[in-house]
Design a protein around this motif. Structure first.
Motif, mmCIF file in Angstrom:
data_model
loop_
_atom_site.group_PDB
_atom_site.id
_atom_site.type_symbol
_atom_site.label_atom_id
_atom_site.label_comp_id
_atom_site.label_asym_id
_atom_site.label_seq_id
_atom_site.Cartn_x
_atom_site.Cartn_y
_atom_site.Cartn_z
ATOM 1 N N UNK A 103 -11.493 39.257 18.052
ATOM 2 C CA UNK A 103 -11.148 37.988 17.384
ATOM 3 C C UNK A 103 -11.823 36.817 18.078
ATOM 4 N N UNK A 104 -11.719 36.785 19.396
ATOM 5 C CA UNK A 104 -12.283 35.666 20.166
ATOM 6 C C UNK A 104 -13.799 35.611 20.006
ATOM 7 N N UNK A 105 -14.455 36.747 20.130
ATOM 8 C CA UNK A 105 -15.918 36.777 20.012
ATOM 9 C C UNK A 105 -16.363 36.357 18.617
ATOM 10 N N UNK A 106 -15.625 36.801 17.601
ATOM 11 C CA UNK A 106 -15.977 36.448 16.221
ATOM 12 C C UNK A 106 -15.896 34.943 15.998
ATOM 13 N N UNK A 107 -14.868 34.308 16.553
ATOM 14 C CA UNK A 107 -14.721 32.856 16.433
ATOM 15 C C UNK A 107 -15.829 32.129 17.196
ATOM 16 N N UNK A 108 -16.122 32.588 18.392
ATOM 17 C CA UNK A 108 -17.155 31.939 19.202
ATOM 18 C C UNK A 108 -18.534 32.064 18.576
ATOM 19 N N UNK A 109 -18.782 33.176 17.900
ATOM 20 C CA UNK A 109 -20.076 33.362 17.231
ATOM 21 C C UNK A 109 -20.291 32.360 16.100
ATOM 22 N N UNK A 110 -19.193 31.795 15.605
ATOM 23 C CA UNK A 110 -19.281 30.773 14.563
ATOM 24 C C UNK A 110 -19.308 29.371 15.154
ATOM 25 N N UNK A 111 -19.458 29.263 16.461
ATOM 26 C CA UNK A 111 -19.524 27.954 17.108
ATOM 27 C C UNK A 111 -18.168 27.295 17.289
ATOM 28 N N UNK A 112 -17.106 28.065 17.222
ATOM 29 C CA UNK A 112 -15.747 27.527 17.352
ATOM 30 C C UNK A 112 -15.283 27.629 18.788
ATOM 31 N N UNK A 113 -14.729 26.563 19.316
ATOM 32 C CA UNK A 113 -14.184 26.572 20.669
ATOM 33 C C UNK A 113 -12.833 27.296 20.654
ATOM 34 N N UNK A 174 -4.571 44.490 7.030
ATOM 35 C CA UNK A 174 -5.001 45.268 8.196
ATOM 36 C C UNK A 174 -6.518 45.399 8.270
ATOM 37 N N UNK A 175 -7.177 45.402 7.124
ATOM 38 C CA UNK A 175 -8.639 45.525 7.073
ATOM 39 C C UNK A 175 -9.328 44.522 7.995
ATOM 40 N N UNK A 176 -8.766 43.310 8.105
ATOM 41 C CA UNK A 176 -9.422 42.255 8.869
ATOM 42 C C UNK A 176 -9.166 42.350 10.374
ATOM 43 N N UNK A 177 -8.291 43.257 10.799
ATOM 44 C CA UNK A 177 -8.111 43.462 12.231
ATOM 45 C C UNK A 177 -9.425 43.893 12.868
ATOM 46 N N UNK A 178 -10.148 44.783 12.181
ATOM 47 C CA UNK A 178 -11.422 45.286 12.706
ATOM 48 C C UNK A 178 -12.626 44.612 12.057
ATOM 49 N N UNK A 179 -12.384 43.756 11.073
ATOM 50 C CA UNK A 179 -13.484 43.068 10.381
ATOM 51 C C UNK A 179 -13.195 41.575 10.332
ATOM 52 N N UNK A 180 -12.861 41.008 11.474
ATOM 53 C CA UNK A 180 -12.503 39.600 11.505
ATOM 54 C C UNK A 180 -13.664 38.674 11.142
#
Length: 439
Positions: A103-113, A174-180
């Motif tokens: 989750x954290x990495x996915x958010x950071x990849x979008x430029x989100x702090x 649940x699908x988005x747990x692994x595909x955030x």
């Protein structure tokens, strides 16, 4: 069962018999108002997101014995003695940890702090900092996160980080747990709907109240420990009795699921016998007065009072009030005999009646009304219970208890003893902004 309850259930059976001729399928659960969500007008991409993570059972067991300085081998042996699997708990902990990192990495990849906090460290400062909050855990973590959010324009998203072992009805599919990353892309493109969930607010007033909460989320407290925690908050609170009585005090939490009011140990109470070394247990009922929608006050004794939102109507409240097929079958057979009406009590009829009644207990999370339930009311010449359950817009409760708590969403506890008055309502400003995202 009262005569009125029997008549209502019998009539329900007659309606269900008619419905059998129309359709062989079961009716869906009613969700209240039709307009449960609004389409997002534009993409949603917050600049700052707080990720609040749950405490895993492995972390909890470590914390329980942290003062004993147990080694990992000692902890493994201790858990085995209790019938728990050390390796199993460690595996679930690692699954949760990997999903939080995802989750954290996915958010950071979008430029989100991103700011990650444990649920025990989650506070008002974290809420103020974030544009949006992600609850990384199950429903319990989501309830904790939502309780401290007071800005209805601040979105809260739930992600179930261990869907195989944890409930996540309030979380994204649940699908988005692994595909955030996919969830983030849909949010950015506006491919989702907003849903504002109504919540409960509480005002406390009266004598001897203490509005300082005891947080139950991070600890499994015994009765004695809970009482000690409450006594310590009384000493810490710097509010005088006159200040407490002067005007209703708005408690610093909001209830997303339900409020429960009752004696701390509603099933039994330890009493001293003539022998000072011998104790025994008795039933302790909760004694209070209640007024629904500004109606007359009614003295009641029961096992406690539950008040839920539409969100919570599928949870504890549903299980308190639902009927089982065995009970419906027995009542229908009695009704058939007493009314002298001949109709087949088939399995289809039993299922129809059971489903229709149980579905009437569920309502939409956006609806601005509450559902109250009196648990196991005592009815005699002193105490009454004119309505054991029903919908309400406002509930007032005056405590006559000696050691009672008012618990919000099973996680935050307030003292609620003799002389305290709670006013339980809903307000448009307390709505929680959540996301509806399809698979």
């Amino acid at each position: 069962m009262t005569r009125r309850s029997f008549i209502n259930l019998f009539c329900l059976g007659r309606r269900a018999t008619t419905n059998l001729a129309r359709s062989s399928g079961r009716p869906p659960i009613q969700m209240g108002a039709r307009n449960i969500a609004s389409q997002a007008e534009s993409g949603f991409k917050p600049a700052k997101v707080a990720v609040v993570t749950k405490m895993t059972r492995y972390e909890f067991e470590q914390q329980r014995y942290r003062f004993s300085e147990l080694s990992e081998e000692d902890l493994k042996h201790l858990l085995a003695l209790k019938g728990s699997s050390y390796l199993g708990l460690l595996e679930r902990h690692n699954i949760h940890t990997r999903n939080v990192e995802h989750i954290v990495k996915s958010l950071q990849n979008e430029g989100i702090e991103v700011h990650v906090v444990k649920r025990g460290e989650y506070d008002e400062e974290t809420v103020s900092w974030a544009d949006a909050i992600v609850s990384a855990g199950g429903d319990g973590t989501m309830l904790l996160v939502s309780s401290k959010v007071f800005n209805k324009d601040q979105p809260v998203l739930g992600v179930n980080t261990d869907p195989e072992r944890s409930e996540g009805h309030l979380c994204l599919p649940v699908h988005y747990t692994h595909a955030f990353p996919e969830a983030i892309r849909k949010l950015c493109r506006g491919q989702f709907k907003w849903q504002w969930r109504q919540r409960i607010r509480l005002h406390l007033e009266g004598t001897g109240i203490n509005p300082t909460p005891v947080n139950l989320h991070e600890q499994q407290l015994s009765l004695e420990q809970h009482n000690q925690a409450h006594r310590s908050t009384v000493m810490q609170a710097q509010r005088s009795e006159s200040e407490s009585v002067s005007k209703p005090y708005l408690l610093p939490v909001r209830g997303l699921n339900e409020i429960f009011i009752g004696e701390s140990l509603s099933s039994r109470v330890k009493c001293n016998s003539l022998n000072p070394h011998l104790t025994f247990s008795l039933h302790r009922a909760s004694y209070y007065e209640i007024s629904v929608d500004d109606g007359p006050w009614e003295k009641q004794k029961s096992s406690g009072l539950s008040i839920c939102t539409g969100t919570g109507s599928k949870a504890w409240s549903y299980n308190i009030n639902k009927l089982v097929e065995q009970a419906v079958e027995e009542v229908l057979k009695i009704g058939k005999t007493q009314a002298g009406v001949d109709f087949p009590v088939s399995q289809d009829l039993i299922e129809k009646v059971t489903d229709e009644y149980n579905e009437s207990l569920v309502f939409g999370p956006e609806e601005g009304r509450m559902f109250f339930s009196i648990r196991e009311p005592i009815v005699n010449r002193v105490f009454s219970s004119s309505r054991q359950r029903g919908f309400a817009n406002r509930v007032c409760v005056r405590s006559r208890c000696w050691d009672a708590w008012m618990v919000v969403d099973g996680g935050t506890s307030f003292e609620f003893n003799d002389g305290a008055i709670a006013t339980i309502t809903m307000n448009e400003e307390d709505k929680l902004k959540t996301v509806l995202l399809e698979n």
